[in-house]
Design a protein around this motif. Structure first.
Motif, mmCIF file in Angstrom:
data_model
loop_
_atom_site.group_PDB
_atom_site.id
_atom_site.type_symbol
_atom_site.label_atom_id
_atom_site.label_comp_id
_atom_site.label_asym_id
_atom_site.label_seq_id
_atom_site.Cartn_x
_atom_site.Cartn_y
_atom_site.Cartn_z
ATOM 1 N N PRO A 20 0.888 -1.106 -0.455
ATOM 2 C CA PRO A 20 -0.132 0.097 -0.103
ATOM 3 C C PRO A 20 0.919 1.348 0.304
ATOM 4 C CG PRO A 20 0.546 -0.836 1.979
ATOM 5 C CD PRO A 20 0.967 -1.832 1.307
ATOM 6 N N GLN A 21 1.883 1.246 0.478
ATOM 7 C CA GLN A 21 3.447 2.295 0.330
ATOM 8 C C GLN A 21 3.522 3.208 -1.094
ATOM 9 O OE1 GLN A 21 6.143 1.013 2.792
ATOM 10 N NE2 GLN A 21 5.262 2.248 4.992
ATOM 11 N N HIS A 22 2.845 3.521 -1.791
ATOM 12 C CA HIS A 22 3.011 4.159 -3.165
ATOM 13 C C HIS A 22 4.169 4.706 -3.329
ATOM 14 C CE1 HIS A 22 0.851 5.527 -7.266
ATOM 15 N NE2 HIS A 22 2.115 4.925 -7.360
ATOM 16 N N THR A 23 5.160 4.480 -3.927
ATOM 17 C CA THR A 23 6.473 4.755 -3.568
ATOM 18 C C THR A 23 7.603 5.606 -5.093
ATOM 19 O OG1 THR A 23 8.096 3.328 -3.037
ATOM 20 C CG2 THR A 23 7.069 4.330 -1.584
ATOM 21 N N ALA A 24 7.967 6.302 -5.366
ATOM 22 C CA ALA A 24 8.731 6.350 -7.010
ATOM 23 C C ALA A 24 10.478 6.039 -6.141
ATOM 24 C CB ALA A 24 8.512 7.931 -7.063
ATOM 25 N N ALA A 25 10.924 5.493 -7.322
ATOM 26 C CA ALA A 25 12.255 5.732 -7.006
ATOM 27 C C ALA A 25 13.255 6.470 -7.421
ATOM 28 C CB ALA A 25 12.832 4.954 -8.798
ATOM 29 N N ALA A 26 13.497 7.507 -5.761
ATOM 30 C CA ALA A 26 14.317 8.283 -5.833
ATOM 31 C C ALA A 26 14.882 8.268 -4.869
ATOM 32 C CB ALA A 26 12.732 9.860 -5.856
#
Length: 478
Positions: A386-392
């Motif tokens: 559920p943790q919507h993350t970006a490759a940052a």
């Protein structure tokens, strides 16, 4: 003895070359060894101190090539000359071994000419007085005359060369990205508009009257232009001025600053980005320490006492890595009270960044995989639930906080199109979608604030003290 020059012009002009003509040298060259002892030389520079005795007049002269001045010894007949602290001089004489252990050589002068006079009473910097960075900041047109700021400028020059050398040595192609652009890369709206004063639309121009037919701004980043170039090269970089219309008087922000930005093609890994960030940091710093040892010591001994040990540790240890989620957990378990919230989904503030660095051993720290909604449209969606993350990834460093920021770029056309449509940007960035339609490859990149890098390795607290002419709200001197 004078001799006639060969190939004398037919017009009757005769040039004479004298074997005793002094050799013009820099102060750094004179102090580098004893090879020139016994040589007749000329030195041009500025007087850093004047001391008069019965038999001799002692001057310390520097020309900006080194932190150490050259001692000049002159006869008493020059006591009447207008030689004062700060004046510019042209000195000729013989270089001899110095009887003092403080310097290897000194210049026995037979001629001293004052090129530019200086009133010591009106000059804002006083002899034998160590002025603080905040004081000399009041005189941007004169502060290069001080030891500490001339040292900073030499360090800055070498650091620039070192970064360029790192990228060239690793196969990157330098791209001169434009200063004027129609793109808002960061999406924060902190843009300086560009238009001629009083411009009125002419025949053939768009009705809105824009000089370029579209709104134009000073660049906040060269990233999007580097992404264009990453479609033809495996590695590209740029190093130039960027601008933010951010109304901040903090010690970390400027309206105009320099950014080092790089883009790597054919990568799906944040580790590829962090490797370049860490290697570049260490390579450039080792170069600066080797080439500017005395200049750096000046900062580590008088501006940031003991900071040299911290820099040595940064060079010998691997940088730490944690995820954004782990960072939020560390902050929430802390006994420290923060001004800003530390809920998951909140952006990390300077106070959070500095705490995380200290928590992880006061060493540089990579924080990865930020919430997707915190990052611009080009950041690659990790599509994790559920943790919507970006490759940052951000690189945080002691005393400064964020130094570098980067992401893998979203190369999937359908995902990128949906993100742009969600933000109402599809029409504006149609060309950006083309990059994904024609020979697209997975790629990523980062940017590093050059002034923050200098703050980090020198221990300077205020970013205004590591740039020649600082620009910030309500201040645009010179």
């Amino acid at each position: 003895m004078c001799v006639r020059a060969p190939n004398v012009p037919s017009r009757g002009i005769i040039r004479h070359y004298c074997k005793t003509t002094p050799r013009k040298i820099r102060v750094a060259e004179a102090l580098s060894g004893t090879e020139l002892v016994g040589t007749r030389v000329k030195v041009q520079g500025w007087v850093r101190s004047v001391r008069s005795q019965k038999e001799n007049l002692f001057l310390h002269v520097n020309d900006g090539s080194t932190v150490q001045p050259l001692q000049v010894v002159a006869g008493p007949e020059l006591n009447g000359a207008p030689l004062t602290f700060g004046c510019a001089v042209d000195v000729t004489g013989s270089l001899v071994k110095s009887p003092s252990r403080k310097q290897p050589v000194e210049l026995r002068a037979d001629h001293v000419r004052v090129v530019g006079q200086c009133s010591p009473l009106q000059f804002p910097f006083k002899i034998k007085e160590r002025h603080g960075l905040e004081y000399i900041r009041q005189f941007p047109h004169l502060r290069c005359r001080t030891n500490v700021f001339s040292a900073l400028l030499r360090i800055r020059s070498e650091a620039t060369a070192a970064i360029q050398s790192y990228f060239r040595g690793n196969g990157f192609v330098q791209i001169h990205t434009p200063v004027i652009t129609s793109n808002d890369c960061e999406g924060a709206g902190e843009l300086f508009g560009v238009a001629p004063p009083g411009h009125v639309a002419e025949e053939g121009e768009e009705r809105d009257g824009h000089f370029f037919s579209v709104p134009a701004f000073l660049t906040v980043s060269g990233q999007l232009h580097l992404e264009v170039m990453s479609g033809a090269f495996p590695g590209v970089y740029t190093f130039g001025p960027t601008f933010r219309a951010e109304n901040s008087q903090s010690r970390r922000h400027l309206a105009e600053f320099y950014m080092v930005e790089a883009e790597l093609s054919f990568t799906r890994s944040l580790e590829d980005l962090t490797t370049v960030m860490e290697d570049m940091f260490k390579s450039a710093t080792e170069h600066v320490l080797a080439r500017c040892a005395e200049d750096v010591d000046l900062f580590h001994k008088h501006i940031a006492v003991g900071h040299g040990r911290n820099v040595d540790a940064m060079l010998t240890k691997r940088f730490n890595v944690i995820s954004y989620t782990e960072a939020i957990d560390v902050l929430n378990r802390s006994s420290q009270t923060f001004t800003f919230k530390t809920d998951w989904g909140c952006d990390l503030q300077t106070e959070h960044e500095k705490y995380l660095v200290k928590h992880c051993g006061d060493m540089p720290l990579f924080v990865t995989d930020y919430p997707y909604d915190l990052k611009p449209f080009y950041a690659r969606d990790n599509q994790d639930h559920p943790q919507h993350t970006a490759a940052a990834v951000d690189l945080l460093v002691p005393g400064v906080g964020e130094l570098c920021g980067g992401t893998l770029r979203e190369e999937r056309l359908d995902v990128l199109r949906a993100r742009l449509a969600h933000g109402g940007l599809e029409d504006t960035y149609g060309w950006y979608l083309d990059l994904r339609r024609f020979g697209s490859v997975p790629h990523g990149g980062f940017g590093m604030g050059f002034e923050r890098y200098l703050q980090c390795i020198l221990g300077v607290d205020n970013i205004k003290d590591v740039i020649p002419f600082p620009r910030f709200p309500h201040s645009c001197l010179l």
